[in-house]
Structures are given as structure tokens and as C-alpha cells.
Design a protein around this motif. Sequence first.
Motif, short mmCIF file in Angstrom:
data_model
loop_
_atom_site.label_atom_id
_atom_site.label_comp_id
_atom_site.label_asym_id
_atom_site.label_seq_id
_atom_site.Cartn_x
_atom_site.Cartn_y
_atom_site.Cartn_z
N ILE A 1 -0.18 -3.02 3.09
CA ILE A 1 -0.11 -3.32 1.66
C ILE A 1 -0.06 -2.01 0.87
O ILE A 1 0.77 -1.83 -0.02
CB ILE A 1 -1.32 -4.17 1.22
N TYR A 2 -0.94 -1.08 1.23
CA TYR A 2 -0.98 0.21 0.52
C TYR A 2 0.26 1.04 0.85
O TYR A 2 0.80 1.75 -0.02
CB TYR A 2 -2.27 0.97 0.86
N LEU A 3 0.74 0.96 2.09
CA LEU A 3 1.94 1.69 2.46
C LEU A 3 3.14 1.22 1.65
O LEU A 3 3.88 2.03 1.08
CB LEU A 3 2.22 1.50 3.95
N ASN A 4 3.32 -0.11 1.56
CA ASN A 4 4.45 -0.65 0.81
C ASN A 4 4.32 -0.38 -0.68
O ASN A 4 5.31 -0.08 -1.35
CB ASN A 4 4.57 -2.15 1.07
N GLY A 5 3.09 -0.49 -1.21
CA GLY A 5 2.89 -0.20 -2.62
C GLY A 5 3.22 1.24 -2.97
O GLY A 5 3.83 1.52 -4.01
N THR A 6 2.83 2.15 -2.09
CA THR A 6 3.14 3.58 -2.30
C THR A 6 4.64 3.81 -2.28
O THR A 6 5.18 4.58 -3.10
CB THR A 6 2.45 4.43 -1.22
N MET A 7 5.34 3.15 -1.33
CA MET A 7 6.80 3.28 -1.25
C MET A 7 7.46 2.76 -2.52
O MET A 7 8.55 3.20 -2.89
CB MET A 7 7.32 2.53 -0.02
N MET A 8 6.80 1.79 -3.19
CA MET A 8 7.35 1.24 -4.43
C MET A 8 7.04 2.12 -5.64
O MET A 8 7.50 1.84 -6.75
CB MET A 8 6.79 -0.17 -4.67
N GLY A 9 6.21 3.15 -5.45
CA GLY A 9 5.92 4.06 -6.55
C GLY A 9 4.58 3.83 -7.22
O GLY A 9 4.30 4.41 -8.28
N PHE A 10 3.71 2.99 -6.63
CA PHE A 10 2.38 2.74 -7.20
C PHE A 10 1.37 3.72 -6.61
O PHE A 10 1.45 4.09 -5.44
CB PHE A 10 1.93 1.31 -6.90
N ASP A 11 0.38 4.08 -7.43
CA ASP A 11 -0.72 4.88 -6.87
C ASP A 11 -1.82 3.93 -6.39
O ASP A 11 -1.75 2.71 -6.59
CB ASP A 11 -1.25 5.90 -7.88
N LYS A 12 -2.85 4.46 -5.77
CA LYS A 12 -3.88 3.63 -5.14
C LYS A 12 -4.58 2.73 -6.15
O LYS A 12 -4.87 1.55 -5.87
CB LYS A 12 -4.91 4.52 -4.43
N SER A 13 -4.87 3.25 -7.34
CA SER A 13 -5.58 2.45 -8.33
C SER A 13 -4.76 1.24 -8.77
O SER A 13 -5.31 0.15 -9.00
CB SER A 13 -5.95 3.31 -9.55
N GLU A 14 -3.44 1.42 -8.87
CA GLU A 14 -2.57 0.30 -9.26
C GLU A 14 -2.51 -0.76 -8.16
O GLU A 14 -2.50 -1.96 -8.44
CB GLU A 14 -1.17 0.81 -9.57
N ILE A 15 -2.50 -0.31 -6.91
CA ILE A 15 -2.48 -1.26 -5.79
C ILE A 15 -3.82 -1.99 -5.72
O ILE A 15 -3.88 -3.20 -5.43
CB ILE A 15 -2.17 -0.55 -4.47
N ASP A 16 -4.93 -1.25 -5.99
CA ASP A 16 -6.26 -1.87 -5.99
C ASP A 16 -6.30 -3.07 -6.94
O ASP A 16 -6.89 -4.10 -6.63
CB ASP A 16 -7.32 -0.85 -6.41
N LYS A 17 -5.68 -2.91 -8.12
CA LYS A 17 -5.70 -3.98 -9.12
C LYS A 17 -4.95 -5.23 -8.63
O LYS A 17 -5.25 -6.35 -9.04
CB LYS A 17 -5.07 -3.49 -10.41
N ARG A 18 -3.95 -5.04 -7.76
CA ARG A 18 -3.12 -6.15 -7.30
C ARG A 18 -3.57 -6.71 -5.95
O ARG A 18 -3.05 -7.71 -5.50
CB ARG A 18 -1.66 -5.69 -7.20
N LEU A 19 -4.55 -6.06 -5.32
CA LEU A 19 -4.91 -6.42 -3.95
C LEU A 19 -5.41 -7.86 -3.84
O LEU A 19 -5.00 -8.59 -2.93
CB LEU A 19 -5.97 -5.45 -3.42
N ASP A 20 -6.27 -8.29 -4.75
CA ASP A 20 -6.81 -9.65 -4.66
C ASP A 20 -5.70 -10.70 -4.77
O ASP A 20 -5.71 -11.71 -4.05
CB ASP A 20 -7.86 -9.88 -5.74
N ASP A 21 -4.75 -10.47 -5.69
CA ASP A 21 -3.64 -11.42 -5.85
C ASP A 21 -2.78 -11.48 -4.59
O ASP A 21 -2.34 -12.56 -4.17
CB ASP A 21 -2.76 -11.01 -7.04
N ILE A 22 -2.56 -10.32 -3.97
CA ILE A 22 -1.76 -10.28 -2.74
C ILE A 22 -2.46 -11.04 -1.62
O ILE A 22 -1.85 -11.87 -0.93
CB ILE A 22 -1.51 -8.82 -2.32
N LEU A 23 -3.76 -10.79 -1.45
CA LEU A 23 -4.51 -11.44 -0.37
C LEU A 23 -4.61 -12.95 -0.59
O LEU A 23 -4.51 -13.74 0.35
CB LEU A 23 -5.91 -10.83 -0.25
N GLN A 24 -4.80 -13.35 -1.85
CA GLN A 24 -4.89 -14.78 -2.15
C GLN A 24 -3.57 -15.48 -1.89
O GLN A 24 -3.53 -16.59 -1.34
CB GLN A 24 -5.32 -14.97 -3.60
#
Length: 426
Positions: free
Chosen positions: A110-133
Motif C-alpha cells: 500500500i505504501y509502495l504504490n502510494g509513493t509511486m503515485m506521488g503521495f508522502d507517508k502522511s497522506e497515505i496514513d490518512k487513506r489507510l483505513d479506507d483502503i483496508l476497509q
Amino acid sequence: MSDNAIEVKNISKMYKLYDKKSDRFKEALGLTKKKCYHEHYALNDVSFEVKKGETVGIIGTNGSGKSTILKIITGVLQPTAGELNVDGRISALLELGAGFNMEYTGIENIYLNGTMMGFDKSEIDKRLDDILQFADIGEFVHQPVKTYSSGMFVRLAFAVAINIDPEILIVDEALSVGDVFFQVKCYHKFEEFKKLGKTILFVSHDLGSISKYCDRVILLNKGKKISEGLPKQIVDEYKQILVNEEQELDVAKEDKPLVGNDTGWMQDLVVNPERLDYGEKKAEIVDFAIVDDKGRITSNIEKGTEFEVRFRVKFHQKIEEPIFAFTIKDVQGTEVTGTNTMYENVSTGTVEAGEERIISFKQRMTLQGRNYVLALGCVGFNNSRFVVYHRLYDICNINVISDKNTVGFYDMESIVSIDKGDQYET
């Protein structure tokens, strides 16, 4: 780019096909001036536009260039010629597992793909719960993805793709491995994206989804754009291409020809060279056909139309009450439907050695739109002992073409009515 999210201008993709590996080597080292390759155009001068907020489908037969154009739009491939303009953040779900590291856990991917899309860790953190759900794969998210089933894999991949707030979502047939409830959730997300003004571009063989969700459809064939327009119009053109391709098909002679093939019905179909062929051969299936409602021999049958399974059996010995059968299986090998003369209470009598019988099963096609395989059989009983005279398993495919699919294997052909409820005074 005005109101266009994607502009494809005269895009071509050419591959060099070499007859021998040494030819590629000679050309790379400049050892020959002779042209040692054949040019194959996966795409040839293709142009189209996708407006912001549109949902556009791309359809076509296998090898038409559908996946190639998506890979060019997403930057996975570079075109040989032409110009591409994209206005907006793209999230792509192409081949199953593309962009995933098989050794990483689900969370790490999830973090690898988010980084490839141009997001930093904090932005991915905000979306993590929605992705897992959305993925809903439980504790497996902490396991390496190489341990996932294909269904779990696509759930996570789609959850990542759709929850990183893309402006353009590109999907290539990946949803076909998800279960029906996950597909329902994904299409709800599609509708939500449409309402939010997002752009969706997707390839699918599910003509029902193409018709329901797309504003426009683009039809490709053999690397060229044939047409584009409203879904119903383009789906009808696609069906005609399927029919024409089969009529023009020159089927090669098989390594294992069916004996006694005098009529040659099967020469209008693609026969599986890896079919399972067995039995005592006291009777043999020597020819067969799938016939549509217009009397054409074809493996493409439209859902809701009448079709016929027909085969010819030659008898080498006298047999009493032979049983003739056909079965339709899905590509995973599950027997979906079928019947035989015993089930249908049809007496077949006694057949003498040297005689032939032509068997015809006629019925309405109610299976969902997808590919199936056909099996044929001639069996019977000899002194109460069950005997297989001849069976042909997975002899050819049946491609059911549908612009309306329901849940499961077949359509119950429901008639829906909605009435206003009685009004009661309180």
C-alpha cells in the motif's frame, strides 16, 4: 487541454518480430543491413479523446490493442509514433499484481504504490483505513502478497487504486477475478466516481457493464480504431465483428482429426487440440456444430437467443439405446449445465453397425455472458454395465455475448414490476 482528460493522437505501437534469435543479435550489433524482422502493429494510428468526467469503455477481440493503449496512457509503454496528452492524476489497475512486490506484505505494498503515485507517508496514513476497509482481507494484509489468492490480490489492488483520490481511473479487466459481492462494491464506487466528476477508462469483456456504465465506447480491432459512439451502437458493431471473424476463419487441420469427418461442420469452429478424447469407440463422434438462431455455425451465441448443439455419431457395432449427451462447463472446469437423451426421455432405439445418427439439442441461451467449453458424449448400458463409447471433453468454446448479466451462472429472466403502495389514512 480544454475539457479533455485524455487525448490520444495518431498513436501507433510497433513490435519487431524476429524469426530467429540470431537475427535480433545481428541487427543489434549492426552486422547486417538487411531487414531481419517483421513489423507487427499492436496499435496503428489510433486517435480518440476522453472528456473530464466521462466513463469510456474500450472493447474488441483478443489482440485488438485494448491493453496496449491503456499501458501507453499510464506510461507503462512508450508509443512508436503519435502524441499523448493526459490532464489529471491517474490511478491504474492493469494486469493483476502490476506495481506490487510479491515479497512485501499488503501494508508495505500500500505504501509502495502510494509513493509511486506521488503521495508522502502522511497522506497515505490518512487513506489507510479506507483502503483496508474496502479491501476487507483481514489479517492477511500483514502477510506477503505472494501468499494471497487471486481474489484477495485484486481486492487489495483495487482498494489502493480507488482510494488514493485519482482524477482518472483506468481499469483493465482486473475485476473479473473478484467475487460477485466485491464487484458490486466496485461498481458502486464507479457510480460514486461518476457523480464526483471523475474520469473512468476501462476495458472489459462484460458487455453488460460496458452498456450500463459507459457514456461512450471505443471499438478496436487488429490494432485499429473501428468506431466509437453510444454503447448499444458499438456493442452491436462488436458482435458483428465476432461473427465475421468466425465466417472468415480458416481453421488449421488438427493433429488429432475426428475420423469420418465428411460434412466438416467443425471446420467452422476452433477445435481444441488439447481436448480429452476417450472411450471404447464402438461408436464415434465424427463431427459437431454449434448453430445460432440464424442457422450459422459459430461459437458466439447471443444471450436470450435459440441455439443448437449438433453432432454426428458413426456406429462400428450394433448398440441398443445409446445415450447422447452434451455438457457446458466454465473455464475453471465446473459443469454448469447440460443434458442427455435419457434425461429428456427420448428413446434412441437400436443402431446397427455402419449406421450414423445426427443428434440435435435445441434450447434457449440463458447463461451469463462469458466463455464456456463444450463436451460431447455417446454412452450406454451393456448388460447393466455403464459403457463410455466416446467422449470429447473441452472440444471447443462457446462465447456467450450479453448486454445484460445478472448474478450467478444463468439468468432467471425475471419480469420486474414496481407498484405504488396503498395509501392509508392515519
